[in-house]
Design an enzyme around this catalytic site. Structure first.
Site, short mmCIF file in Angstrom:
data_model
loop_
_atom_site.label_atom_id
_atom_site.label_comp_id
_atom_site.label_asym_id
_atom_site.label_seq_id
_atom_site.Cartn_x
_atom_site.Cartn_y
_atom_site.Cartn_z
N ILE A 39 -30.85 -5.38 -2.30
CA ILE A 39 -30.31 -6.51 -2.86
C ILE A 39 -29.81 -7.53 -2.01
CG2 ILE A 39 -27.81 -5.08 -2.38
CD1 ILE A 39 -26.98 -6.16 -5.40
N HIS A 45 -12.00 1.08 -7.52
CA HIS A 45 -11.53 2.27 -6.67
C HIS A 45 -10.58 1.89 -5.32
CE1 HIS A 45 -15.47 4.49 -8.27
NE2 HIS A 45 -14.59 4.59 -9.15
N CYS A 79 7.27 7.82 -1.20
CA CYS A 79 7.99 6.73 -1.58
C CYS A 79 7.37 5.66 -1.92
CB CYS A 79 9.34 6.64 -0.41
SG CYS A 79 8.65 5.76 0.92
N CYS A 103 5.14 8.75 7.03
CA CYS A 103 6.14 7.55 6.67
C CYS A 103 7.45 8.08 7.32
CB CYS A 103 6.16 7.38 4.96
SG CYS A 103 7.53 6.40 4.56
#
Ligand code: OAD
Length: 238
Positions: free
Chosen positions: A231, A121, A132, A150
């Site tokens: 875990i 992902h 761009c 940008c």
């Protein structure tokens, strides 16, 4: 529990072709909430459901609101790898673990030292222009204000896979190859509810499918060894 840990420890000792497939539950012990637990992101109050905010069409329609969610919920300050990330990195170094395949976007496996990490992902530690495609450092996107833009005027976006967007083909192909050839497949910290990622584990052909997850998953009956524990705790003992 003791028996199961001992069994997993022995399996790991006997193999040099382990593949790990994980999800958000791998990072909860680092302080990043998962999506579907009771205190996970999907059970918190927000103007729209997170699946909606994290979708391609929503990002295009309302980047302002997307970035509010992104900075408040996806970016967690000062997080460090936990015992699961660290042990997996060590197993790779020992030549036992061939790949980490993750649905997470937090970069914590790499921070722990893992080299071969397949990010199904993507990662919030990378950004690029949606018009761009010029790459940008992630800092402003993750920590700044408003919608980052940008020089070309396009909206800068995280290099993550939003809902409605396809997974990267090369990464999927590589993940399938590792899973198909694995001796042991350890799956951990994932509800196995999100496709196509969850479906990849169907490519495993071996007889050592290990599932480490706090809650039950739709794949519990396929596991050869199932551990319903934290875990990080489990990996600190194998
Ligand atoms: P989920 O939130 O669906 O599942 C996380 C699972 O981890 C749950 O089943 C928890 O019980 C378990 N869990 C939590 N903490 C744990 C711990 N310390 N030890 C063991 N298990 C633990 O997260 P994912 O399965 O990763 O996609 O979700 C998959 C995708 O859904 C994400 O990648 C994200 C989300 O929408 C996108 O953003 C595209």
């Amino acid at each position: 529990m003791e028996d199961k840990i001992a069994q997993l420890r022995q399996m790991i000792a006997d193999s040099d072709n382990i593949v790990f497939f994980g999800g958000a539950g791998v990072s909860t012990e680092s302080g990043i909430p998962d999506f579907r637990s009771v205190d996970g992101l999907y059970n918190q109050k927000w103007k729209y459901p997170p699946e909606t905010i994290l979708s391609h069409s929503f990002f295009e329609r309302d980047p302002e609101e997307y970035y509010r969610f992104h900075r408040e919920k996806l970016v967690v300050d000062g997080v460090k790898p936990n015992r699961a990330h660290l042990r997996l990195a060590q197993l790779e170094q020992e030549g036992k673990l061939k790949a980490v395949i993750t649905q997470n976007i937090d970069g914590l496996h790499q921070a722990a030292g893992s080299k071969n990490v397949l990010e199904l992902h993507g990662s919030i530690l990378r950004a690029y222009c949606s018009r761009c495609r010029r790459p940008y450092p992630a800092e402003e996107m993750n920590k700044g204000q408003g919608v980052p833009r940008c020089a070309c005027g396009g909206v800068i976006r995280p290099d993550i896979v939003l809902y409605e967007e396809p997974l990267d083909n090369d990464i999927v192909r590589s993940a399938i190859a590792y899973i198909r050839n694995a001796d042991i497949l350890i799956i951990g910290g994932t509800s196995l509810n999100v496709y196509p990622a969850a479906g990849l584990i169907n490519y495993y052909r071996g007889k050592k499918l290990v599932l480490i997850n706090l809650s039950e998953t739709p794949y519990d009956s396929y596991a050869d060894l199932i551990i319903h524990e934290k875990i990080g705790e489990v990996f600190s003992r194998v």
